[in-house]
Design a protein around this motif. Structure first.
Motif, PDB file in Angstrom:
ATOM      1  N   UNK A  48       0.827  -1.213   0.000  1.00 64.10           N
ATOM      2  CA  UNK A  48       0.000   0.000   0.000  1.00 64.10           C
ATOM      3  C   UNK A  48       0.850   1.247   0.000  1.00 64.10           C
ATOM      4  N   UNK A  49       0.307   2.302  -0.583  1.00 63.49           N
ATOM      5  CA  UNK A  49       0.885   3.633  -0.436  1.00 63.49           C
ATOM      6  C   UNK A  49      -0.232   4.628  -0.195  1.00 63.49           C
ATOM      7  N   UNK A  50       0.015   5.633   0.648  1.00 65.71           N
ATOM      8  CA  UNK A  50      -0.876   6.787   0.795  1.00 65.71           C
ATOM      9  C   UNK A  50      -0.004   8.013   0.919  1.00 65.71           C
ATOM     10  N   UNK A  51      -0.476   9.148   0.386  1.00 67.44           N
ATOM     11  CA  UNK A  51       0.310  10.387   0.543  1.00 67.44           C
ATOM     12  C   UNK A  51       0.255  10.880   1.988  1.00 67.44           C
ATOM     13  N   UNK A 109      -1.001   6.180   6.334  1.00 63.82           N
ATOM     14  CA  UNK A 109       0.030   5.118   6.268  1.00 63.82           C
ATOM     15  C   UNK A 109       0.123   4.399   7.609  1.00 63.82           C
ATOM     16  N   UNK A 110       0.041   5.176   8.707  1.00 68.16           N
ATOM     17  CA  UNK A 110       0.121   4.553  10.029  1.00 68.16           C
ATOM     18  C   UNK A 110      -1.098   3.662  10.268  1.00 68.16           C
ATOM     19  N   UNK A 111      -2.280   4.152   9.876  1.00 66.19           N
ATOM     20  CA  UNK A 111      -3.506   3.339  10.017  1.00 66.19           C
ATOM     21  C   UNK A 111      -3.356   2.029   9.246  1.00 66.19           C
ATOM     22  N   UNK A 112      -2.827   2.136   8.014  1.00 66.38           N
ATOM     23  CA  UNK A 112      -2.640   0.942   7.176  1.00 66.38           C
ATOM     24  C   UNK A 112      -1.631  -0.017   7.815  1.00 66.38           C
ATOM     25  N   UNK A 143      -3.282  -1.966  10.537  1.00 66.64           N
ATOM     26  CA  UNK A 143      -4.135  -3.076  10.073  1.00 66.64           C
ATOM     27  C   UNK A 143      -3.312  -4.369   9.970  1.00 66.64           C
ATOM     28  N   UNK A 144      -2.014  -4.240   9.620  1.00 67.88           N
ATOM     29  CA  UNK A 144      -1.122  -5.406   9.588  1.00 67.88           C
ATOM     30  C   UNK A 144      -1.388  -6.390   8.460  1.00 67.88           C
ATOM     31  N   UNK A 145      -2.050  -5.948   7.385  1.00 70.66           N
ATOM     32  CA  UNK A 145      -2.335  -6.889   6.290  1.00 70.66           C
ATOM     33  C   UNK A 145      -1.492  -6.627   5.047  1.00 70.66           C
ATOM     34  N   UNK A 146      -0.744  -5.516   5.036  1.00 72.22           N
ATOM     35  CA  UNK A 146       0.000  -5.152   3.832  1.00 72.22           C
ATOM     36  C   UNK A 146       1.282  -4.420   4.217  1.00 72.22           C
ATOM     37  N   UNK A 147       2.265  -4.530   3.330  1.00 72.19           N
ATOM     38  CA  UNK A 147       3.475  -3.729   3.505  1.00 72.19           C
ATOM     39  C   UNK A 147       3.129  -2.300   3.080  1.00 72.19           C
ATOM     40  N   UNK A 148       3.570  -1.302   3.835  1.00 77.78           N
ATOM     41  CA  UNK A 148       3.202   0.090   3.564  1.00 77.78           C
ATOM     42  C   UNK A 148       4.437   0.861   3.106  1.00 77.78           C
ATOM     43  N   UNK A 149       4.298   1.575   1.986  1.00 72.24           N
ATOM     44  CA  UNK A 149       5.428   2.293   1.388  1.00 72.24           C
ATOM     45  C   UNK A 149       5.236   3.803   1.475  1.00 72.24           C
ATOM     46  N   UNK A 150       6.381   4.535   1.525  1.00 73.10           N
ATOM     47  CA  UNK A 150       6.304   5.994   1.512  1.00 73.10           C
ATOM     48  C   UNK A 150       6.447   6.544   0.100  1.00 73.10           C
ATOM     49  N   UNK A 151       6.897   5.693  -0.823  1.00 67.06           N
ATOM     50  CA  UNK A 151       7.113   6.144  -2.197  1.00 67.06           C
ATOM     51  C   UNK A 151       6.249   5.306  -3.142  1.00 67.06           C
ATOM     52  N   UNK A 152       5.418   5.939  -3.998  1.00 63.83           N
ATOM     53  CA  UNK A 152       4.498   5.183  -4.844  1.00 63.83           C
ATOM     54  C   UNK A 152       5.212   4.267  -5.847  1.00 63.83           C
ATOM     55  N   UNK A 186       1.859   9.227 -13.153  1.00 62.92           N
ATOM     56  CA  UNK A 186       3.248   9.639 -13.406  1.00 62.92           C
ATOM     57  C   UNK A 186       4.160   9.157 -12.275  1.00 62.92           C
ATOM     58  N   UNK A 187       3.661   9.206 -11.043  1.00 60.23           N
ATOM     59  CA  UNK A 187       4.485   8.841  -9.889  1.00 60.23           C
ATOM     60  C   UNK A 187       4.788   7.345  -9.837  1.00 60.23           C
ATOM     61  N   UNK A 188       3.830   6.507 -10.281  1.00 63.39           N
ATOM     62  CA  UNK A 188       4.061   5.058 -10.205  1.00 63.39           C
ATOM     63  C   UNK A 188       4.837   4.533 -11.417  1.00 63.39           C
TER      64      UNK A 188
END
Lengths: 257, 257
Positions: free
Chosen positions: A7-10, A15-18, A21-30, A54-56
């Motif tokens: 997952x990614x969120x801006x 990101x902390x909420x995600x 949840x503990x179901x996915x790896x969370x990224x800071x960069x898309x 463009x970011x992904x």
């Protein structure tokens, strides 16, 4: 469904909420987030779709399929031209969610039994379309395939115009000299509930579907003026006919098409 | 509360439903129904109030107190002049009910915790006012006393204008080229729910509260036109400001006044 989720969120808060949840790896960069993915689902607001594509782009593996969940489809189809040619895009719009935004309002049953539009162009890789169909079906969605232009016309009628109407009503009611909160009941609450939606999301949606939304608002103005004219003229016959037409149409909403 | 209950309805079907409830004697003649009563509650549609007052007059015992449950109060206060001078009238408007009409939709908890307006003129017998207060309080209503003109202004803002707006929206939506029932979700359903109300009831209410209802509809037309102008001009700033104002007002509905 997937072997693993990323997952990614801006938003750092989301990101902390995600993470919690503990179901996915969370990224800071898309771009890092999508690296190695087979299927990428974009759920950013519609007016940020192009920036997100463009970011992904730098992280996408050739052949990775991209879909989205945006409330408009024609504008996003244009934005998706920013994706690399090796990455097929199939637009999607699950008709679910509510007026409360953010990862904290997540629900595992959100899409169960709800309509999800897919708007294939007809020129995409059939395997990409199949992958996107499978994704939304496995979440319990009822698929409906149409082209992007028709989709935008449909959702204007059933969602974007009602949202603008609820906002217009709330604005009108709050300035009436008799407006008193203590007496407000289910009628005003229900008619305006969706006006509590986050405006930044809705500005993007309404502007991306401007023509159909504006046309519906013009019809709302005309119909409100018709009702008002009947009231001002003390014309019980015309008023009864208009209210009866609306009642029958509303009762029909609860019947199968 | 009462030693005994007597009911009348103009509809044979409703009279049968009332008989089946088995809690009250049911009459076919309104004057016979009120004979010997201490308190009479009129719940016929607002545009039939005068006819009902005239119909019960021959049966009223001197001193019998009359109240009602109509959604407008100034017009009913005028109609109540048709009652005999020996019968005090105190207008009431319980803010309860729904879009489903008739005795078959009766509920013992209908008034529990709901606002009930009383609109005394200040010149009635204090004992009559006390009797009417007691009646609505014993049904669980939260009383709010104001004059008839102010009442009508308040309910226009929170009920009659929203009802007309829901009807106008339903009429506008049903004529959009993209209107498809299969895709309709909670948003359109909630914004238009009250438009399913029985038109004969609402024609009477809107015409009896014409000035305030028409003024609110005019404001709805103006606010819808403002939103439309921002959309047509692709003016994200103005659109965001309007939607944010509506969102905040809507969120405030759920906060104590």
């Amino acid at each position: 469904m997937a072997g693993s989720l990323a997952c990614w969120s801006r938003s750092a808060g989301s990101r902390q909420t995600l993470k919690d949840f503990g179901v996915a790896e969370v990224f800071e960069d898309p771009a890092e987030c999508v690296r190695g993915a087979d299927l990428v689902i974009i759920t950013t607001p519609v007016d940020t779709a192009e920036a997100t594509f463009l970011a992904i782009a730098p992280g996408l593996a050739p052949g990775a399929v991209v879909t989205d969940a945006g409330s408009v489809k024609a504008a996003i189809l244009v934005a998706a031209r920013r994706l690399p040619a090796a990455n097929p895009f199939v637009g999607a719009h699950p008709m679910a969610g509510g007026e409360k935004a953010g990862a904290a309002h997540a629900s595992a049953q959100l899409f169960e039994g709800r309509v999800c539009f897919l708007t294939p162009t007809g020129s995409e890789d059939p395997q990409a379309l199949a992958a996107v169909r499978r994704f939304w079906q496995e979440l319990g969605s009822v698929l409906h395939e149409t082209d992007a232009a028709k989709h935008d016309e449909i959702v204007a009628a059933i969602s974007h115009v009602p949202h603008a109407a609820a906002s217009a009503l709330m604005l009108a009611v709050m300035e009436q000299p008799g407006f008193r909160r203590f007496a407000v009941g289910a009628g005003l609450r229900d008619t305006t509930r969706i006006a509590a939606g986050e405006e930044n999301l809705w500005v993007g949606i309404m502007l991306a579907n401007a023509r159909h939304t504006a046309a519906g608002l013009r019809d709302l103005e005309r119909r409100a003026a018709e009702l008002r004219a009947a009231i001002e003229a003390n014309d019980a016959g015309s008023l009864r006919r208009l209210l009866a037409e609306a009642r029958i149409a509303r009762q029909n909403l609860d019947r199968p098409e």
